[in-house]
Design an enzyme around this catalytic site. Structure first.
Site, PDB file in Angstrom:
ATOM      1  CG  PHE A  93      -1.540   1.692   0.816  1.00  0.00           C
ATOM      2  CD1 PHE A  93      -3.573   1.318   0.751  1.00  0.00           C
ATOM      3  CD2 PHE A  93      -1.503   1.888   1.698  1.00  0.00           C
ATOM      4  CE1 PHE A  93      -3.794   2.342   0.563  1.00  0.00           C
ATOM      5  CE2 PHE A  93      -2.240   3.127   2.077  1.00  0.00           C
ATOM      6  CZ  PHE A  93      -3.413   3.612   0.969  1.00  0.00           C
ATOM      7  CG  ASP A  98       5.452   3.843   1.534  1.00  0.00           C
ATOM      8  OD1 ASP A  98       5.942   4.379   2.824  1.00  0.00           O
ATOM      9  OD2 ASP A  98       4.829   3.948   1.007  1.00  0.00           O
ATOM     10  CE  LYS A 151      -0.493   6.932   5.842  1.00  0.00           C
ATOM     11  NZ  LYS A 151      -1.721   7.899   6.074  1.00  0.00           N
TER      12      LYS A 151
END
Length: 419
Positions: free
Chosen positions: A161, A246, A275
């Site tokens: 993801f 990531d 984030k």
């Protein structure tokens, strides 16, 4: 003649006033006709938050065990981050990158130092960071590695993801994310996660990069075997391609280290952050890389009006201040052991399996007990907020500010709803 400006203002004021007095149920119903249905949120309407707790419009309090998928690693409205935001709001919020501003150099210097890399490309969202990395890797492949034009490939892992843009869903293996959004962007090869042999077989002279999550968050907090990340690093170095990690969800303290790759002492060629970098206040992301890699970009070849803006740089710098103390990494490691022990005690009692690293866990629910969604709804009724993924799995990722007592309460609630 009707004063449309006055009428519009009055209507807007009335709408705002009405929203302030509507109940949770009324607000949830009001969303359906005016919001795209691309989310299926739990039936709670949050109005206020502080630390590890949120409060709905009726004043009911809930322990946040999701933390915005790691965007709220430092809790809701951390005083140091709120202070940094207020201070910068009084000075300067946006210049665009057409001009320099006084907060960007310091932010980039400190982020590069924290990660052990050399150069920063500031962006806004996690997906933007991934898209940027894809562009940089391709350009590096053509200009540095010597791959023939338009032939560069990037190897990714199944279960990944990395976001939901059209390029990113092109290499997703989640049909919910892909179905109906083709034609897809070519140039990607998908291999099984945690399989070095499969990865090696997919890498060839056209490979620009290997892009992986050191821990797969959306997939259910899937943790690779010890040595996998080291193997990826060694393989990419031998093959002359880039290793892109990531860490948008796994980074900045979540796993008990500053970065998840730190568990194996690995330094990738490109690191993707987001984030938590925005402290739960503004979207902030970044590609951090070796100078040789990011130097392939020239003026006009990539950009973002809001990327690296003064407000985000000020808040990001305050986040780096918090990480510099090591307190949050230690808390995640120590309380992660408490979380691990609590979940181990539930194995066989409604939990068929779990994976945990630091303050992050994916808990597989026995289908006989309920789906992940049903367990999330039962926990909501107990005053605990979590989120399901892939049907039977519940993710736990509380703010790193959580106390041992609060974590114990969440585990007690989970035990209750499973019994």
């Amino acid at each position: 003649m009707t004063d449309t400006g006055t009428d519009t203002a009055a209507t807007t004021s009335a709408t705002v006033s009405a929203s302030e007095t509507r109940s949770s149920e009324q607000l949830i119903r009001a969303e359906a006709p005016v919001l795209a249905h691309n989310y299926h949120p739990l039936p709670v309407v949050v109005a206020r938050a502080e630390g590890t707790w949120v409060e709905d419009v009726e004043g009911r309090r809930y322990l946040d065990m999701l933390a915005g998928y790691s965007a709220l690693n430092f809790g809701h409205r951390h005083p140091a981050l709120i202070e940094a935001a207020h201070r910068q709001l009084d000075e300067l919020t946006l210049t665009s990158r057409a001009f320099h501003h006084d907060r960007l150099a310091g932010f980039a210097e400190r982020l590069a130092a924290l990660t052990g890399l050399e150069m920063v490309l500031p962006m806004n969202t996690g997906a933007e960071a991934v898209e940027s990395a894809v562009k940089v890797a391709r350009k590096w492949a053509y200009e540095v590695k010597g791959v023939s034009p338009d032939r560069a490939t990037i190897v990714v892992a199944d279960g990944n993801f990395h976001g939901r843009t059209t390029t990113i869903v092109s290499f997703s293996t989640d049909e919910t994310a892909r179905a109906g959004f083709g034609p897809f962007t070519p140039g990607f090869r998908v291999v099984p996660y945690n399989d070095l042999a499969a990865l090696e077989s997919a890498v060839d002279e056209t490979t620009a990069a290997v892009l992986i999550e050191p821990v797969q968050g959306e997939a259910g907090v899937v943790i690779p075997d010890d040595g996998y990340l080291t193997g990826v690093r060694e393989l990419t170095r031998r093959a002359g391609c880039l290793f892109i990690a990531d860490e948008i969800q796994s980074g900045l303290g979540r796993t008990g280290r500053t970065l998840a790759v730190d568990h194996e002492g690995v330094v990738p060629d490109m690191l993707l952050l987001g984030k938590a970098l925005g402290g739960g206040i503004v979207p902030v992301s970044a590609v951090v890389a070796r100078r040789e890699v990011l130097s392939v970009l020239g003026p006009g070849e990539h950009g973002s009006t809001f990327g690296g803006n003064p407000l985000s740089a000020a808040i990001g710098s305050a986040v780096l201040d918090l990480l510099a103390t090591g307190e949050f990494q230690r808390r995640a490691a120590e309380l992660g052991e408490v979380l691990d022990r609590g979940l181990a005690a539930l194995a066989g009692s409604g939990v068929t399996g779990y994976r945990a690293r630091g303050l992050w866990a994916g808990v597989d629910i026995d289908p006989a007990i309920g789906t992940g969604r049903e367990i999330s709804e039962r926990l909501l009724a107990e005053g605990v907020l979590v989120k399901d993924t892939h049907g039977s799995t519940v993710r736990l990722a509380p703010p790193l500010t959580i106390t041992e007592e609060e974590l114990g309460s969440a585990l007690a609630a989970l035990t209750k709803v499973l019994s």
